[in-house]
Design a protein around this motif. Structure first.
Motif: not given
Length: 156
Positions: A52-59, A61-65, A67-80
């Motif tokens: 996720t790009a975590d546009t809502r800023g809750k990633a 917290e969601l990962g904890k709920d 119980r999965v790993k969260i990989h936050i993308l940096h702005p720009g070229d998310e596909q790569k």
């Protein structure tokens, strides 16, 4: 691990599941009903990473709920960035699910790429670069929980 012997294609062995967040497992900022229960079952079989790009800023917290790993993308070229993640995990042993244009390369590179044609729709580029298209995230997750369903779709 999930193992599926597909006639005419061989044996698939999956160790990782990569899920796009927005439009794939969540809608309007909320996780789609039924997804948490399925992820709980799948966590016993594969390593799950939500991207996720975590546009809502809750990633986190969601990962904890979930119980999965969260990989936050940096702005720009998310596909790569998504493609790089799948390659790092091991393309052949990774199942990916997504719906947006920035998911196309990730789905194409994965051992199994599933396009989710949900309420937000799906990019035509993503639909053209996946192994199968399904209209519901819960049905897609069920394919991994009941892999015999995949055989009928993927066999040659």
């Amino acid at each position: 691990m999930i193992e599926i012997d597909v006639p005419g294609k061989g044996v698939y062995r999956f160790e990782h599941l990569v899920l796009d967040l927005n439009g794939t497992i969540s809608l309007d900022g909320a996780v789609i009903e039924g997804v948490p229960e399925r992820l709980e079952l799948l966590r016993r079989l594969v390593d799950i990473v939500v991207v996720t790009a975590d546009t809502r800023g809750k990633a986190q917290e969601l990962g904890k709920d979930l119980r999965v790993k969260i990989h936050i993308l940096h702005p720009g070229d998310e596909q790569k960035q998504k493609l790089r993640l799948v390659r790092q995990l091991g393309s052949a042993v990774t199942v990916s699910m997504g719906n947006g244009s920035n998911d196309a390369s990730m789905l194409k590179e994965s051992g199994l790429g599933i396009c989710i044609l949900g309420p937000e729709g799906a990019s035509s580029e993503t639909m053209a670069n996946c192994d199968l298209v399904i209209s519901d995230i819960n049905a897609a997750l069920d394919l991994l929980l009941k892999p015999g369903r995949l055989i009928a779709t993927l066999r040659r």
